[in-house]
Design a protein around this motif. Structure first.
Motif, PDB file in Angstrom:
ATOM      1  N   TYR A  10       2.312 -18.677   0.662  1.00  0.00           N
ATOM      2  CA  TYR A  10       2.258 -17.954   1.930  1.00  0.00           C
ATOM      3  C   TYR A  10       0.875 -17.389   2.250  1.00  0.00           C
ATOM      4  O   TYR A  10       0.531 -17.233   3.423  1.00  0.00           O
ATOM      5  CB  TYR A  10       3.256 -16.790   1.917  1.00  0.00           C
ATOM      6  CG  TYR A  10       4.696 -17.205   2.087  1.00  0.00           C
ATOM      7  CD1 TYR A  10       5.186 -17.620   3.324  1.00  0.00           C
ATOM      8  CD2 TYR A  10       5.580 -17.167   1.017  1.00  0.00           C
ATOM      9  CE1 TYR A  10       6.509 -17.983   3.494  1.00  0.00           C
ATOM     10  CE2 TYR A  10       6.911 -17.538   1.173  1.00  0.00           C
ATOM     11  CZ  TYR A  10       7.374 -17.936   2.415  1.00  0.00           C
ATOM     12  OH  TYR A  10       8.685 -18.305   2.567  1.00  0.00           O
ATOM     13  N   GLY A  33       8.382  -6.878   9.119  1.00  0.00           N
ATOM     14  CA  GLY A  33       7.157  -7.405   9.716  1.00  0.00           C
ATOM     15  C   GLY A  33       6.107  -7.821   8.704  1.00  0.00           C
ATOM     16  O   GLY A  33       6.359  -7.905   7.496  1.00  0.00           O
ATOM     17  N   TRP A  34       4.913  -8.072   9.221  1.00  0.00           N
ATOM     18  CA  TRP A  34       3.803  -8.580   8.420  1.00  0.00           C
ATOM     19  C   TRP A  34       3.139  -7.476   7.617  1.00  0.00           C
ATOM     20  O   TRP A  34       3.047  -6.330   8.070  1.00  0.00           O
ATOM     21  CB  TRP A  34       2.757  -9.232   9.319  1.00  0.00           C
ATOM     22  CG  TRP A  34       3.170 -10.551   9.877  1.00  0.00           C
ATOM     23  CD1 TRP A  34       4.067 -10.773  10.878  1.00  0.00           C
ATOM     24  CD2 TRP A  34       2.721 -11.837   9.459  1.00  0.00           C
ATOM     25  NE1 TRP A  34       4.203 -12.120  11.117  1.00  0.00           N
ATOM     26  CE2 TRP A  34       3.387 -12.804  10.271  1.00  0.00           C
ATOM     27  CE3 TRP A  34       1.809 -12.276   8.497  1.00  0.00           C
ATOM     28  CZ2 TRP A  34       3.169 -14.178  10.114  1.00  0.00           C
ATOM     29  CZ3 TRP A  34       1.594 -13.639   8.355  1.00  0.00           C
ATOM     30  CH2 TRP A  34       2.272 -14.574   9.160  1.00  0.00           C
ATOM     31  N   GLU A  36      -0.307  -6.850   4.564  1.00  0.00           N
ATOM     32  CA  GLU A  36      -1.701  -7.259   4.380  1.00  0.00           C
ATOM     33  C   GLU A  36      -2.140  -6.994   2.952  1.00  0.00           C
ATOM     34  O   GLU A  36      -1.701  -6.020   2.322  1.00  0.00           O
ATOM     35  CB  GLU A  36      -2.623  -6.502   5.343  1.00  0.00           C
ATOM     36  CG  GLU A  36      -4.092  -6.927   5.253  1.00  0.00           C
ATOM     37  CD  GLU A  36      -5.010  -6.101   6.141  1.00  0.00           C
ATOM     38  OE1 GLU A  36      -6.242  -6.313   6.078  1.00  0.00           O
ATOM     39  OE2 GLU A  36      -4.500  -5.258   6.895  1.00  0.00           O
ATOM     40  N   PRO A  74      -3.362 -11.887   5.603  1.00  0.00           N
ATOM     41  CA  PRO A  74      -2.069 -11.425   6.128  1.00  0.00           C
ATOM     42  C   PRO A  74      -0.936 -11.861   5.212  1.00  0.00           C
ATOM     43  O   PRO A  74      -1.009 -12.910   4.560  1.00  0.00           O
ATOM     44  CB  PRO A  74      -1.987 -12.123   7.490  1.00  0.00           C
ATOM     45  CG  PRO A  74      -2.763 -13.384   7.309  1.00  0.00           C
ATOM     46  CD  PRO A  74      -3.896 -13.039   6.375  1.00  0.00           C
ATOM     47  N   LEU A  75       0.106 -11.058   5.158  1.00  0.00           N
ATOM     48  CA  LEU A  75       1.262 -11.360   4.324  1.00  0.00           C
ATOM     49  C   LEU A  75       2.466 -11.648   5.218  1.00  0.00           C
ATOM     50  O   LEU A  75       2.939 -10.764   5.948  1.00  0.00           O
ATOM     51  CB  LEU A  75       1.578 -10.188   3.384  1.00  0.00           C
ATOM     52  CG  LEU A  75       0.452  -9.763   2.431  1.00  0.00           C
ATOM     53  CD1 LEU A  75       0.904  -8.596   1.571  1.00  0.00           C
ATOM     54  CD2 LEU A  75       0.008 -10.935   1.567  1.00  0.00           C
ATOM     55  N   HIS A  76       2.948 -12.869   5.158  1.00  0.00           N
ATOM     56  CA  HIS A  76       4.128 -13.262   5.927  1.00  0.00           C
ATOM     57  C   HIS A  76       5.305 -12.350   5.559  1.00  0.00           C
ATOM     58  O   HIS A  76       5.436 -11.926   4.403  1.00  0.00           O
ATOM     59  CB  HIS A  76       4.461 -14.727   5.607  1.00  0.00           C
ATOM     60  CG  HIS A  76       5.515 -15.320   6.463  1.00  0.00           C
ATOM     61  ND1 HIS A  76       6.860 -15.089   6.243  1.00  0.00           N
ATOM     62  CD2 HIS A  76       5.442 -16.135   7.540  1.00  0.00           C
ATOM     63  CE1 HIS A  76       7.569 -15.748   7.149  1.00  0.00           C
ATOM     64  NE2 HIS A  76       6.721 -16.375   7.953  1.00  0.00           N
ATOM     65  N   PRO A  77       6.180 -12.018   6.515  1.00  0.00           N
ATOM     66  CA  PRO A  77       7.328 -11.147   6.213  1.00  0.00           C
ATOM     67  C   PRO A  77       8.159 -11.617   5.020  1.00  0.00           C
ATOM     68  O   PRO A  77       8.657 -10.785   4.246  1.00  0.00           O
ATOM     69  CB  PRO A  77       8.143 -11.190   7.513  1.00  0.00           C
ATOM     70  CG  PRO A  77       7.110 -11.414   8.574  1.00  0.00           C
ATOM     71  CD  PRO A  77       6.090 -12.330   7.961  1.00  0.00           C
ATOM     72  N   VAL A  80       6.287 -10.546   2.008  1.00  0.00           N
ATOM     73  CA  VAL A  80       6.397  -9.090   1.863  1.00  0.00           C
ATOM     74  C   VAL A  80       7.690  -8.737   1.136  1.00  0.00           C
ATOM     75  O   VAL A  80       7.709  -7.923   0.204  1.00  0.00           O
ATOM     76  CB  VAL A  80       6.339  -8.391   3.236  1.00  0.00           C
ATOM     77  CG1 VAL A  80       6.684  -6.904   3.086  1.00  0.00           C
ATOM     78  CG2 VAL A  80       4.952  -8.538   3.849  1.00  0.00           C
ATOM     79  N   TRP A 147      -1.188 -22.946   8.513  1.00  0.00           N
ATOM     80  CA  TRP A 147      -1.955 -22.118   9.447  1.00  0.00           C
ATOM     81  C   TRP A 147      -2.655 -22.983  10.495  1.00  0.00           C
ATOM     82  O   TRP A 147      -2.593 -22.690  11.689  1.00  0.00           O
ATOM     83  CB  TRP A 147      -2.994 -21.294   8.683  1.00  0.00           C
ATOM     84  CG  TRP A 147      -2.407 -20.218   7.807  1.00  0.00           C
ATOM     85  CD1 TRP A 147      -1.133 -19.719   7.875  1.00  0.00           C
ATOM     86  CD2 TRP A 147      -3.056 -19.529   6.733  1.00  0.00           C
ATOM     87  NE1 TRP A 147      -0.949 -18.758   6.905  1.00  0.00           N
ATOM     88  CE2 TRP A 147      -2.113 -18.614   6.198  1.00  0.00           C
ATOM     89  CE3 TRP A 147      -4.327 -19.598   6.176  1.00  0.00           C
ATOM     90  CZ2 TRP A 147      -2.418 -17.774   5.126  1.00  0.00           C
ATOM     91  CZ3 TRP A 147      -4.632 -18.758   5.119  1.00  0.00           C
ATOM     92  CH2 TRP A 147      -3.690 -17.858   4.602  1.00  0.00           C
ATOM     93  N   TRP A 160      -9.335 -16.098   6.038  1.00  0.00           N
ATOM     94  CA  TRP A 160      -8.158 -15.749   5.233  1.00  0.00           C
ATOM     95  C   TRP A 160      -8.132 -16.493   3.898  1.00  0.00           C
ATOM     96  O   TRP A 160      -7.761 -15.924   2.875  1.00  0.00           O
ATOM     97  CB  TRP A 160      -6.881 -16.072   6.006  1.00  0.00           C
ATOM     98  CG  TRP A 160      -6.618 -15.162   7.167  1.00  0.00           C
ATOM     99  CD1 TRP A 160      -7.200 -13.952   7.418  1.00  0.00           C
ATOM    100  CD2 TRP A 160      -5.701 -15.397   8.246  1.00  0.00           C
ATOM    101  NE1 TRP A 160      -6.708 -13.421   8.585  1.00  0.00           N
ATOM    102  CE2 TRP A 160      -5.791 -14.273   9.109  1.00  0.00           C
ATOM    103  CE3 TRP A 160      -4.826 -16.436   8.568  1.00  0.00           C
ATOM    104  CZ2 TRP A 160      -5.018 -14.174  10.271  1.00  0.00           C
ATOM    105  CZ3 TRP A 160      -4.065 -16.338   9.711  1.00  0.00           C
ATOM    106  CH2 TRP A 160      -4.151 -15.211  10.557  1.00  0.00           C
TER     107      TRP A 160
END
Length: 223
Positions: A10, A33-34, A36, A74-77, A80, A147, A160
């Motif tokens: 991810y 949600g996202w 980080e 960024p961290l995808h939900p 997370v 991405w 990223w």
């Protein structure tokens, strides 16, 4: 080790960056949600003969980053949720997120052993004999392809993933080239005036009504 491999898939981390991942690198892990993370180092395996510490891995600066420079990711939900579960399940207050069976540093022998077992179970014999997902690094490639395929600008993907833009475009040239039609569509939309957009919409509605009329007529004749 689910979260270990999920971080590569991810967030496009390299294995040596995943090994070095620590609790303080996780800037945000919201319930919804996202999130980080912000990377600072990696721990590539060089062999004990070639490291200053005498251990197989030596902590180093990130690739393509100046001293003191970090890398936001960024961290995808879904990631997370996996990380939150991993931290709660293993009761990790701080320090390394991923450790070996005896509590020490995660070794390549450990994660490669798990990877090869999982790969043998998940793939068909023909797939397992092919180069498909041969190493965990394939997960990083999958993240970058995702991405780029989603239309994220290459410069942002490079930031990223920790690539230079030149390297990104060279390694993933085919994926970037496949976005040509989408790029043309966006340019067309950007250069279309509101009046032209209304005219295109009117024509499309007319075409749909015409197709509906033809379909109704054909249905009545068939009856």
């Amino acid at each position: 080790m689910v979260a270990f491999f999920a971080v590569m898939y991810y967030a496009a981390l390299r294995p040596e960056e995943t090994v070095d991942l620590r609790r303080e690198h996780l800037v945000s892990l919201p319930e919804i949600g996202w999130g980080e993370m912000r990377l600072t180092h990696s721990e590539p395996r060089s062999g004990s003969r070639w490291t200053n510490s005498g251990s197989p891995r030596d902590r180093q600066l990130l690739k393509h980053r100046a001293p003191g420079e970090t890398r936001p990711v960024p961290l995808h939900p879904d990631l997370v949720r996996l990380l939150r579960h991993h931290i709660a399940e293993l009761q990790i207050p701080g320090g390394r997120l991923f450790v070996g069976p005896r509590g020490g540093i995660m070794t390549d022998r450990t994660y490669l052993g798990v990877w090869h077992k999982a790969r043998a179970k998940a793939l068909t014999p023909a797939e397992a004999a092919s180069p498909l997902a041969e190493t965990p690094y394939a997960l990083r490639h999958a993240a970058v392809f995702t991405w780029l395929g989603a239309g994220v600008p290459p410069a942002q993907v490079a930031e990223w993933a920790g690539y230079s833009v030149a390297v990104l475009l060279r390694v993933y040239a085919k994926c970037v080239a496949d976005q040509e039609d989408e790029a043309k569509r966006r340019i067309t939309e950007a250069n279309t005036s509101p009046a032209e957009e209304r005219e295109v919409g009117r024509r499309r509605r007319g075409c749909r009504l015409g197709r509906t009329h033809v379909s109704d007529s054909a249905h009545r004749k068939s009856r």
